[in-house]
Design an enzyme around this catalytic site. Structure first.
Site, PDB file in Angstrom:
ATOM      1  N   ARG A 332       0.791  -1.238   0.000  1.00  0.00           N
ATOM      2  CA  ARG A 332       0.000   0.000   0.000  1.00  0.00           C
ATOM      3  C   ARG A 332       0.821   1.286   0.000  1.00  0.00           C
ATOM      4  O   ARG A 332       0.498   2.209  -0.752  1.00  0.00           O
ATOM      5  CB  ARG A 332      -1.010  -0.004   1.162  1.00  0.00           C
ATOM      6  CG  ARG A 332      -2.042  -1.130   1.039  1.00  0.00           C
ATOM      7  CD  ARG A 332      -3.162  -1.008   2.061  1.00  0.00           C
ATOM      8  NE  ARG A 332      -4.023   0.115   1.727  1.00  0.00           N
ATOM      9  CZ  ARG A 332      -3.987   1.297   2.301  1.00  0.00           C
ATOM     10  NH1 ARG A 332      -3.139   1.532   3.281  1.00  0.00           N
ATOM     11  NH2 ARG A 332      -4.770   2.253   1.891  1.00  0.00           N
ATOM     12  N   TYR A 336      -0.200   3.248  -3.336  1.00  0.00           N
ATOM     13  CA  TYR A 336      -1.171   4.344  -3.160  1.00  0.00           C
ATOM     14  C   TYR A 336      -0.596   5.504  -2.358  1.00  0.00           C
ATOM     15  O   TYR A 336      -1.363   6.336  -1.871  1.00  0.00           O
ATOM     16  CB  TYR A 336      -2.417   3.863  -2.408  1.00  0.00           C
ATOM     17  CG  TYR A 336      -3.047   2.586  -2.872  1.00  0.00           C
ATOM     18  CD1 TYR A 336      -3.746   2.528  -4.086  1.00  0.00           C
ATOM     19  CD2 TYR A 336      -2.992   1.442  -2.095  1.00  0.00           C
ATOM     20  CE1 TYR A 336      -4.368   1.354  -4.484  1.00  0.00           C
ATOM     21  CE2 TYR A 336      -3.612   0.265  -2.495  1.00  0.00           C
ATOM     22  CZ  TYR A 336      -4.297   0.228  -3.687  1.00  0.00           C
ATOM     23  OH  TYR A 336      -4.919  -0.933  -4.064  1.00  0.00           O
ATOM     24  N   CYS A 362      14.778  -5.024  -3.829  1.00  0.00           N
ATOM     25  CA  CYS A 362      15.617  -4.175  -4.688  1.00  0.00           C
ATOM     26  C   CYS A 362      14.779  -3.224  -5.518  1.00  0.00           C
ATOM     27  O   CYS A 362      14.608  -3.404  -6.730  1.00  0.00           O
ATOM     28  CB  CYS A 362      16.481  -5.047  -5.588  1.00  0.00           C
ATOM     29  SG  CYS A 362      17.477  -6.161  -4.625  1.00  0.00           S
ATOM     30  N   GLU A 363      14.189  -2.231  -4.848  1.00  0.00           N
ATOM     31  CA  GLU A 363      13.339  -1.216  -5.479  1.00  0.00           C
ATOM     32  C   GLU A 363      13.409   0.008  -4.581  1.00  0.00           C
ATOM     33  O   GLU A 363      13.245  -0.121  -3.366  1.00  0.00           O
ATOM     34  CB  GLU A 363      11.856  -1.656  -5.473  1.00  0.00           C
ATOM     35  CG  GLU A 363      11.498  -2.816  -6.342  1.00  0.00           C
ATOM     36  CD  GLU A 363      11.161  -2.413  -7.763  1.00  0.00           C
ATOM     37  OE1 GLU A 363      10.805  -1.241  -7.976  1.00  0.00           O
ATOM     38  OE2 GLU A 363      11.278  -3.277  -8.645  1.00  0.00           O
ATOM     39  N   TYR A 391      -6.214  -5.169   2.400  1.00  0.00           N
ATOM     40  CA  TYR A 391      -5.371  -4.923   1.229  1.00  0.00           C
ATOM     41  C   TYR A 391      -3.889  -5.055   1.585  1.00  0.00           C
ATOM     42  O   TYR A 391      -3.042  -4.375   1.031  1.00  0.00           O
ATOM     43  CB  TYR A 391      -5.705  -3.562   0.601  1.00  0.00           C
ATOM     44  CG  TYR A 391      -7.187  -3.454   0.281  1.00  0.00           C
ATOM     45  CD1 TYR A 391      -7.732  -4.221  -0.749  1.00  0.00           C
ATOM     46  CD2 TYR A 391      -8.050  -2.677   1.042  1.00  0.00           C
ATOM     47  CE1 TYR A 391      -9.088  -4.193  -1.026  1.00  0.00           C
ATOM     48  CE2 TYR A 391      -9.408  -2.627   0.774  1.00  0.00           C
ATOM     49  CZ  TYR A 391      -9.923  -3.387  -0.258  1.00  0.00           C
ATOM     50  OH  TYR A 391     -11.270  -3.357  -0.528  1.00  0.00           O
TER      51      TYR A 391
HETATM   52  C1  LIG Z   1     -13.500  -3.159  -3.339  1.00  0.00           C
HETATM   53  C2  LIG Z   1     -14.961  -3.246  -3.291  1.00  0.00           C
HETATM   54  C3  LIG Z   1     -15.640  -3.198  -2.068  1.00  0.00           C
HETATM   55  C4  LIG Z   1     -14.955  -2.988  -0.754  1.00  0.00           C
HETATM   56  O1  LIG Z   1     -14.371  -1.725  -0.642  1.00  0.00           O
HETATM   57  P1  LIG Z   1     -13.775  -1.228   0.749  1.00  0.00           P
HETATM   58  O2  LIG Z   1     -13.215   0.112   0.457  1.00  0.00           O
HETATM   59  O3  LIG Z   1     -12.733  -2.195   1.163  1.00  0.00           O
HETATM   60  O4  LIG Z   1     -14.906  -1.177   1.714  1.00  0.00           O
HETATM   61  C5  LIG Z   1     -17.011  -3.355  -2.082  1.00  0.00           C
HETATM   62  N1  LIG Z   1     -17.697  -3.522  -3.249  1.00  0.00           N
HETATM   63  C6  LIG Z   1     -17.082  -3.550  -4.446  1.00  0.00           C
HETATM   64  C7  LIG Z   1     -17.870  -3.744  -5.679  1.00  0.00           C
HETATM   65  C8  LIG Z   1     -15.693  -3.408  -4.511  1.00  0.00           C
HETATM   66  O5  LIG Z   1     -15.083  -3.427  -5.700  1.00  0.00           O
END
Ligand SMILES: *Cc1c(COP(=O)(O)O)cnc(C)c1O
Length: 439
Positions: A332, A336, A362-363, A391
């Site tokens: 993450r 992001y 190695c990044e 995630y």
């Molecule tokens: C990723 C996703 C979620 C969950 O999103 P969160 O931000 O983890 O709550 C729910 N519905 C759909 C269709 C998604 O693609």
């Protein structure tokens, strides 16, 4: 469940990893993180089952006045043990692949009736699998997908319940990679076209219009865009009723955000109430079941990634803390620019100073924090990277031929290994290297 919610302080609802007293090392309830690191090794993902269940109960309780179903978004953390835990407490599931459906069927076959299937690219075989399992509904993202669903359903002589995932054209402030609710994004069907598609589908005996669904993005902190999207969905449901199409459920999707910064006064209970109130306000007078698809909000703060410091090195003015966890274990920050709190398990005395916390991969993008003020750290110390339950492990890889971490689930005074650490043999097993006779 209601007992644990009302008796917990906001603080423990926010994060299960705490220093019990000023001098005590970081722990999770009765569990010492230092002991877990010794027993299971590092890097190690640790999750609090108690917090996951508290979060589930927050949603379930705040929706008690209306028929509802909380469909946990499996992609946030698809650990079988966590799915089993959630299923046992009444959760449904939002899946985005046939593989995720197989996970649910493996641990809780009876939960198939509580599964909704999202995703822009469902294949025929994935649709077949879900029809066979008789899931609650398909969240359909295009007219061509609806046509494929109808033909697969006709072939099996099994009616398919569907919801159109509409794109409400609502702006939600979040990272551009996880924003999905604008017309320019690949997700969903333009809400202005949805009504005519429902009307066409009504003529097909293998399709049953079950719901309307929406999902506007992820890590959205304000309730307003969720309310705005639901208002547009509600208007569509009313128009469809006028057309003689009775919609049974509306699905608000997921996306409710958490606070990754420890200094804030994040109150999950208040957040859930604000969120569900915004949805309820949009649905006033509508007799529909409300589905939610939270992922991150249920599991992110329940998880930490434990890592051991390997080296502390100084390059010019910069200090690098090199841990045994790396970007392949938790991507993450690199993907992001995400912020994660990093705390020492046993804080040393001394002044905090700015360091980069990095892994061995190695990044240059292999970092967990840059110019972060942390208390002194020495090789051998343990750090916890917080809010890593969503995630995290699901996006891990074997880059640099690094076996992925083990995972431990803490429930009351029990600690259970729910995924053993990978071995190099696991990593090499699918590979075929006997190519000599091809050259
Ligand atoms: C990723 C996703 C979620 C969950 O999103 P969160 O931000 O983890 O709550 C729910 N519905 C759909 C269709 C998604 O693609």
């Amino acid at each position: 469940m209601s007992k644990s919610v009302s008796h917990s302080s906001s603080k423990s609802l926010s994060r299960p990893f705490q220093y019990p007293s000023a001098a005590a090392p970081l722990s999770c309830g009765p569990h010492s993180l230092a002991d877990l690191a010794v027993q299971y090794g590092t890097p190690l993902y640790v999750y609090s089952a108690d917090q996951i269940l508290e979060r589930l109960a927050l949603f379930q309780q705040s929706l008690a006045a209306r028929p509802h179903l909380v469909c946990y978004a499996v992609k946030a953390n698809s650990s079988l043990a966590i799915l089993k835990l959630l299923a046992a407490h009444g959760a449904g599931f939002d899946i985005v692949s046939g593989g995720e459906l197989q996970r649910v069927l493996t641990v809780a076959p009876e939960a198939a009736a509580r599964v909704v299937f999202s995703g822009v690219g469902k294949t025929a075989s994935e649709i077949d699998l879900a029809l066979e399992a008789n899931i609650l509904a398909f969240n359909v993202e295009s007219e061509s997908e609806l046509a494929l669903l109808a033909s697969r359903a006709a072939k099996r002589k099994r009616k398919a319940r569907f919801a159109l995932r509409v794109n409400p054209d609502v702006f939600a402030e979040t990272h551009p990679y996880i924003s999905t609710g604008l017309r320019e994004h690949k997700f969903g069907i333009d809400i202005r076209q949805a009504r005519s598609i429902y009307n066409e589908a009504a003529a097909n005996r293998w399709l049953s219009a079950h719901g309307v669904s929406v999902h506007i993005g992820s890590q959205i902190r304000s309730a307003d865009p969720f309310g705005a999207a639901m208002q547009r969905v509600a208007r569509l449901v009313q128009q469809l009723a006028g057309d003689g199409i009775r919609i049974k459920s509306v699905d608000a999707g997921g996306g409710l955000g958490i606070d990754y910064h420890a200094a804030s006064n994040f109150d999950p209970q208040a957040k859930v109430l604000e969120y569900t109130s915004a949805l309820e306000a949009a649905l006033t007078g509508l007799d529909v079941q409300l589905l939610l698809e939270p992922g991150r909000f249920l599991v992110a703060q329940a998880g930490a990634l434990l890592a051991r410091v390997l080296y502390v090195k100084r390059n010019g003015k910069k200090t690098f803390v090199v841990t045994d966890a790396a970007t392949n274990d938790l991507i993450r920050p690199a993907l992001y620019q995400a912020f994660h709190e990093i705390v020492p398990v046993s804080p040393r005395p001394g002044r905090a100073s700015a360091v980069d916390v990095v892994g061995p991969v190695c990044e240059t993008g292999d970092f967990f924090a840059r110019d972060r003020k942390l208390k002194p750290l020495e090789p051998g110390d343990l750090v916890a990277i917080l809010d890593a339950g969503a995630y995290g492990m699901v996006q891990s890889s074997n880059y640099n031929t690094r076996p992925r971490p083990a995972e431990v689930l803490l429930h009351g005074d029990k600690a259970t290994l729910i995924r053993r650490r990978e071995t190099i043999a696991d990593l090499l097993a699918p590979e075929l290297h006997d190519v000599t006779n091809r050259y």
